[in-house]
Design an enzyme around this catalytic site. Structure first.
Site, PDB file in Angstrom:
ATOM      1  CE1 TYR A 296       1.284   0.696   4.508  1.00  0.00           C
ATOM      2  CE2 TYR A 296       0.857  -1.516   4.255  1.00  0.00           C
ATOM      3  CZ  TYR A 296       1.120  -0.132   5.032  1.00  0.00           C
ATOM      4  OH  TYR A 296       2.067  -0.599   6.102  1.00  0.00           O
ATOM      5  N   GLY A 297       2.209   1.064  -0.058  1.00  0.00           N
ATOM      6  CA  GLY A 297       3.002   2.359   0.184  1.00  0.00           C
ATOM      7  C   GLY A 297       4.038   2.351  -0.695  1.00  0.00           C
ATOM      8  CB  SER A 298       7.823   2.763  -1.257  1.00  0.00           C
ATOM      9  OG  SER A 298       8.180   1.599  -0.285  1.00  0.00           O
ATOM     10  CG  LEU A 299       6.924  -2.516  -1.090  1.00  0.00           C
ATOM     11  CD1 LEU A 299       6.601  -3.656  -0.185  1.00  0.00           C
ATOM     12  CD2 LEU A 299       8.358  -2.834  -1.736  1.00  0.00           C
TER      13      LEU A 299
ATOM     14  CD  GLU B 247       7.669  -3.345   4.288  1.00  0.00           C
ATOM     15  OE1 GLU B 247       7.834  -2.303   4.909  1.00  0.00           O
ATOM     16  OE2 GLU B 247       7.113  -3.350   3.228  1.00  0.00           O
TER      17      GLU B 247
END
Length: 287
Positions: free
Chosen positions: A9-12, A82
């Site tokens: 849900y973020g940088s990935l 992470e």
């Protein structure tokens, strides 16, 4: 998590980030995570999802993507990537089905959640799927604002990719590094600046990195980072590498000062902007 889906849900969500970490971009499906919010983490460019009251009318589900075909090594790389403040939990998600390609899925996932998303979650019959989710647990570092990619990540993408390259190169176990590099992962940077950049020597340096040696494995991805007068040299180097069949241009990014940072009407202002402009040319080695 091998063989089990992971919700990102973020940088990935960015192809560029996942390519550096894994050496490929897994196929994704759009999904919504309810009962959580995607918040900004103080001092960081990546977000964290935190638990919130699922019954609150102010809470909107979190947009993201489900990756379902990660190998054991790829899942382990994500676990290493992470931070310790994340707790990996197996949570039920809502899978969406709409006609779009992978890039459109990613564009949707990086957008802001909407009231329509909440209606989709409440709608009977929407597909449910359990997936691994990295949930942020350190409330002391969470800001009271939602994470906005255009503000919190996109302006810093190039430095973030450099960090990802360093992570693959020196921060993960050898077995995982080997797996990533075998797939095409990793990233090295070749910096060019000012009048010191020389076309011939820079081409030689780039060729050396991309072809490797007896003591050094070849670089899969190379970023030509240039500023000022060296920008034209970086362009010529990239063209030479493509023409030689050594590498292809995979991404081009620029950055510079804002218009109000310099008087662009004056010679001094134009010189200031030129000296501070940045060009990033990403080259993928032909394999």
């Amino acid at each position: 998590t091998n063989g089990q889906p992971v919700f990102v849900y973020g940088s990935l969500l960015w192809r560029s980030v996942v390519q550096v970490l894994l050496g490929r971009v897994p196929k994704a499906r759009p999904a919504l995570l309810s009962g959580h919010e995607r918040r900004r983490i103080r001092g960081q460019h990546f977000p964290g999802v935190v638990e919130v009251d699922p019954h609150s009318t102010d809470t909107l589900p979190v947009r993201g993507l489900v990756l379902e075909d990660l190998s054991e090594h790829e899942a382990a790389i994500f676990d290493e990537f992470e931070d310790d403040e994340y707790d990996k939990r197996f949570i039920a998600l809502h899978i969406l089905h709409f006609d779009a390609d992978q890039d459109q899925y990613r564009a949707w996932a990086t957008g802001a959640s909407s009231a329509e998303d909440r209606l989709l979650v409440e709608k009977n019959g929407i597909e449910s799927l359990k997936a691994w989710v990295y949930v942020w647990t350190d409330n002391g570092q969470i800001d009271d604002v939602l994470w906005k990619p255009a503000r919190d990540f996109k302006p810093y993408e190039n430095s973030y990719l450099r960090m990802c390259g360093e992570f693959v190169r020196s921060e993960i176990p050898q077995e995982l590094r080997t797996a990533s590099l075998a797939r095409g992962g990793g990233l090295d940077e070749l910096c060019l600046s000012g009048g010191r950049a020389n076309l011939t020597s820079t081409v030689e340096d780039a060729m050396s990195l991309l072809r490797g040696s007896d003591s050094q494995a070849p670089t899969n991805n190379l970023c030509l980072a240039a500023s000022g007068d060296a920008i034209s040299v970086a362009v010529e180097v990239a063209q030479h590498l493509e023409t030689s069949g050594v590498a292809r241009i995979s991404r081009i990014a620029t950055s510079g000062v804002a218009d109000d940072d310099a008087d662009i009407g004056s010679a001094e202002g134009r010189l200031k902007r030129r000296s501070r402009a940045q060009l990033y040319v990403y080259m993928a080695r032909d394999r």
